[in-house]
Design a protein around this motif. Structure first.
Motif, PDB file in Angstrom:
ATOM      1  N   ILE A 195       0.886  -1.166   0.000  1.00  0.00           N
ATOM      2  CA  ILE A 195       0.000   0.000   0.000  1.00  0.00           C
ATOM      3  C   ILE A 195       0.918   1.208   0.000  1.00  0.00           C
ATOM      4  O   ILE A 195       1.918   1.217   0.728  1.00  0.00           O
ATOM      5  CB  ILE A 195      -0.879   0.057   1.264  1.00  0.00           C
ATOM      6  CG1 ILE A 195      -1.795  -1.156   1.367  1.00  0.00           C
ATOM      7  CG2 ILE A 195      -1.702   1.345   1.312  1.00  0.00           C
ATOM      8  CD1 ILE A 195      -2.380  -1.324   2.761  1.00  0.00           C
ATOM      9  N   ILE A 196       0.602   2.215  -0.788  1.00  0.00           N
ATOM     10  CA  ILE A 196       1.364   3.457  -0.697  1.00  0.00           C
ATOM     11  C   ILE A 196       0.405   4.613  -0.478  1.00  0.00           C
ATOM     12  O   ILE A 196      -0.781   4.520  -0.788  1.00  0.00           O
ATOM     13  CB  ILE A 196       2.268   3.692  -1.926  1.00  0.00           C
ATOM     14  CG1 ILE A 196       1.457   3.765  -3.222  1.00  0.00           C
ATOM     15  CG2 ILE A 196       3.326   2.597  -2.015  1.00  0.00           C
ATOM     16  CD1 ILE A 196       2.290   4.160  -4.433  1.00  0.00           C
ATOM     17  N   THR A 197       0.930   5.703   0.078  1.00  0.00           N
ATOM     18  CA  THR A 197       0.058   6.799   0.505  1.00  0.00           C
ATOM     19  C   THR A 197       0.271   8.064  -0.315  1.00  0.00           C
ATOM     20  O   THR A 197      -0.053   9.157   0.125  1.00  0.00           O
ATOM     21  CB  THR A 197       0.268   7.090   2.004  1.00  0.00           C
ATOM     22  OG1 THR A 197       1.652   7.415   2.240  1.00  0.00           O
ATOM     23  CG2 THR A 197      -0.116   5.875   2.835  1.00  0.00           C
ATOM     24  N   THR A 198       0.784   7.900  -1.511  1.00  0.00           N
ATOM     25  CA  THR A 198       0.849   8.985  -2.488  1.00  0.00           C
ATOM     26  C   THR A 198       0.981   8.350  -3.860  1.00  0.00           C
ATOM     27  O   THR A 198       1.357   7.176  -3.976  1.00  0.00           O
ATOM     28  CB  THR A 198       2.027   9.934  -2.210  1.00  0.00           C
ATOM     29  OG1 THR A 198       1.869  11.131  -2.968  1.00  0.00           O
ATOM     30  CG2 THR A 198       3.354   9.289  -2.551  1.00  0.00           C
ATOM     31  N   HIS A 214      -3.378   4.380  -2.150  1.00  0.00           N
ATOM     32  CA  HIS A 214      -3.114   3.693  -3.413  1.00  0.00           C
ATOM     33  C   HIS A 214      -2.777   2.233  -3.167  1.00  0.00           C
ATOM     34  O   HIS A 214      -2.225   1.861  -2.130  1.00  0.00           O
ATOM     35  CB  HIS A 214      -1.894   4.310  -4.121  1.00  0.00           C
ATOM     36  CG  HIS A 214      -2.160   5.601  -4.804  1.00  0.00           C
ATOM     37  ND1 HIS A 214      -2.356   5.706  -6.160  1.00  0.00           N
ATOM     38  CD2 HIS A 214      -2.238   6.858  -4.319  1.00  0.00           C
ATOM     39  CE1 HIS A 214      -2.545   6.977  -6.484  1.00  0.00           C
ATOM     40  NE2 HIS A 214      -2.483   7.695  -5.384  1.00  0.00           N
ATOM     41  N   GLY A 215      -3.035   1.433  -4.182  1.00  0.00           N
ATOM     42  CA  GLY A 215      -2.406   0.130  -4.255  1.00  0.00           C
ATOM     43  C   GLY A 215      -0.937   0.312  -4.588  1.00  0.00           C
ATOM     44  O   GLY A 215      -0.412   1.431  -4.599  1.00  0.00           O
ATOM     45  N   PRO A 216      -0.234  -0.775  -4.872  1.00  0.00           N
ATOM     46  CA  PRO A 216       1.199  -0.674  -5.156  1.00  0.00           C
ATOM     47  C   PRO A 216       1.453   0.107  -6.442  1.00  0.00           C
ATOM     48  O   PRO A 216       0.558   0.243  -7.283  1.00  0.00           O
ATOM     49  CB  PRO A 216       1.629  -2.132  -5.298  1.00  0.00           C
ATOM     50  CG  PRO A 216       0.386  -2.865  -5.656  1.00  0.00           C
ATOM     51  CD  PRO A 216      -0.725  -2.159  -4.944  1.00  0.00           C
ATOM     52  N   HIS A 246       6.227   4.882  -0.013  1.00  0.00           N
ATOM     53  CA  HIS A 246       6.130   6.154  -0.719  1.00  0.00           C
ATOM     54  C   HIS A 246       4.987   6.946  -0.110  1.00  0.00           C
ATOM     55  O   HIS A 246       3.874   6.439   0.031  1.00  0.00           O
ATOM     56  CB  HIS A 246       5.866   5.943  -2.215  1.00  0.00           C
ATOM     57  CG  HIS A 246       6.893   5.087  -2.888  1.00  0.00           C
ATOM     58  ND1 HIS A 246       8.064   5.590  -3.407  1.00  0.00           N
ATOM     59  CD2 HIS A 246       6.926   3.746  -3.108  1.00  0.00           C
ATOM     60  CE1 HIS A 246       8.769   4.605  -3.932  1.00  0.00           C
ATOM     61  NE2 HIS A 246       8.109   3.476  -3.762  1.00  0.00           N
ATOM     62  N   GLY A 247       5.251   8.193   0.274  1.00  0.00           N
ATOM     63  CA  GLY A 247       4.230   9.024   0.870  1.00  0.00           C
ATOM     64  C   GLY A 247       4.388   9.150   2.369  1.00  0.00           C
ATOM     65  O   GLY A 247       5.165   8.429   3.009  1.00  0.00           O
ATOM     66  N   ALA A 248       3.636  10.062   2.946  1.00  0.00           N
ATOM     67  CA  ALA A 248       3.708  10.331   4.382  1.00  0.00           C
ATOM     68  C   ALA A 248       2.939   9.287   5.178  1.00  0.00           C
ATOM     69  O   ALA A 248       1.990   8.684   4.674  1.00  0.00           O
ATOM     70  CB  ALA A 248       3.141  11.725   4.665  1.00  0.00           C
ATOM     71  N   PRO A 249       3.323   9.052   6.438  1.00  0.00           N
ATOM     72  CA  PRO A 249       2.557   8.145   7.296  1.00  0.00           C
ATOM     73  C   PRO A 249       1.142   8.681   7.519  1.00  0.00           C
ATOM     74  O   PRO A 249       0.933   9.893   7.637  1.00  0.00           O
ATOM     75  CB  PRO A 249       3.353   8.145   8.604  1.00  0.00           C
ATOM     76  CG  PRO A 249       4.710   8.634   8.242  1.00  0.00           C
ATOM     77  CD  PRO A 249       4.520   9.577   7.116  1.00  0.00           C
ATOM     78  N   VAL A 250       0.185   7.754   7.589  1.00  0.00           N
ATOM     79  CA  VAL A 250      -1.212   8.134   7.793  1.00  0.00           C
ATOM     80  C   VAL A 250      -1.787   7.328   8.944  1.00  0.00           C
ATOM     81  O   VAL A 250      -1.283   6.264   9.305  1.00  0.00           O
ATOM     82  CB  VAL A 250      -2.039   7.915   6.508  1.00  0.00           C
ATOM     83  CG1 VAL A 250      -1.608   8.900   5.428  1.00  0.00           C
ATOM     84  CG2 VAL A 250      -1.916   6.486   5.993  1.00  0.00           C
TER      85      VAL A 250
END
Length: 293
Positions: A195-198, A214-216, A246-250
């Motif tokens: 899972i990615i967050t951007t 997002h998915g991968p 990828h992306g900031a922690p959520v």
């Protein structure tokens, strides 16, 4: 097709910038973004004890990782390097760092061929859509790195060396041996690229780091059937915090709601219709691809 789910700034986990260059999420958990990818540092710098590096960024990241580690943990080398997977943006510095610290590198057995110089990943998918990052993906490195004899398999009991109370979860799809790391006590998830967050498909997305679920990364995911199962598994954990590659922690309830939405509508949201691997996944040893050679 909608290929992302918007998150807001309210979904971002609070972080504290440290003098060592990392963003601190918890007493024992910090990360640093190296260009387009996150490198995670596990360990409490205020207490003596082991620390662990999760993933190693690009090939240009080695010196910055060593500088961060020195400031954060002093002369104490890591107990281990743990790899979520071995794509070029996660394993770019693993050879140099493992040799510098002379420490073991742990990965899932199915990821081992890419870490011992035996196999290249399947070709990227330039038809996955989204922008320049996708169009340029055929030029990204696919060749393996080689960390023999330091490479070790993650323990079969799912414990993570040097990371008490954490367990590894096999979350394939983005790569055959992709793993995520999970701590039940505070429901913290280090997701790698499962899972990615951007967004990662366009240069603007990769730079802007807008929070999204997002998915991968689509251009480097050869098995969408397995990727869908992996996202469903991670959603079922009901994580309170996600640190992705990828992306900031959520964090929080809305994040969980959107993760369930992604899992429930994965094919509509995540899978690039008509892409190279949409209906014909590349699997290890499958005829017609060079995953193992």
């Amino acid at each position: 097709m909608v290929n992302q789910i918007a998150l807001s700034d309210a979904d971002l986990a609070p972080v504290k910038k440290s003098a060592d260059g990392t963003s601190v999420i918890a007493t024992d958990l910090a990360y640093r973004t190296m260009s387009i990818v996150n490198v995670v540092f596990y360990g409490d710098p205020t207490r003596p004890g082991p620390w662990v590096l999760i993933d190693t960024g690009l090939s240009t990241s080695s010196d910055r990782i060593k500088a961060c580690a020195s400031l954060r943990f002093g002369d104490n080398p890591p107990a281990a390097i743990v790899m979520t997977h071995a794509h070029f943006d996660h394993a770019g510095s693993v050879e140099s760092l493992a040799a510098f610290w002379d420490v073991p590198v742990f990965a899932h057995p199915l990821e081992a061929p890419y870490l011992r110089g035996q196999a290249s990943y399947p070709p990227a998918d330039p038809l996955a859509g989204g922008g320049a990052m996708t169009l340029l993906s055929p030029f990204y490195p696919r060749s393996p790195v080689d960390v023999r004899p330091r490479l070790k398999a993650l323990p079969a009991d799912q414990t993570v060396p040097g990371m008490r109370d954490w367990k590894w979860l096999h979350t394939p799809g983005h790569s055959p041996g992709h793993v995520s790391l999970w701590r039940e006590s505070d429901r913290a998830l280090i997701a790698g690229d499962a899972i990615i967050t951007t967004g990662q498909e366009s240069a603007y997305e990769a730079i802007a780091q807008t929070p999204e679920m997002h998915g991968p990364p689509r251009y480097f995911t050869p098995d969408w059937e397995e990727a869908e199962k992996s996202v469903a598994l991670l959603a079922s954990l009901e994580p309170e915090l996600i640190v992705s590659g990828h992306g900031a922690p959520v964090k929080g309830q809305n994040m969980r709601d959107q993760l369930h939405h992604l899992a429930a509508s994965f094919r509509d949201i995540a899978v690039p219709t008509g892409g190279r691997y949409d209906l014909d996944p590349a699997k290890p040893a499958k005829s017609g691809n060079d995953t193992f050679r």
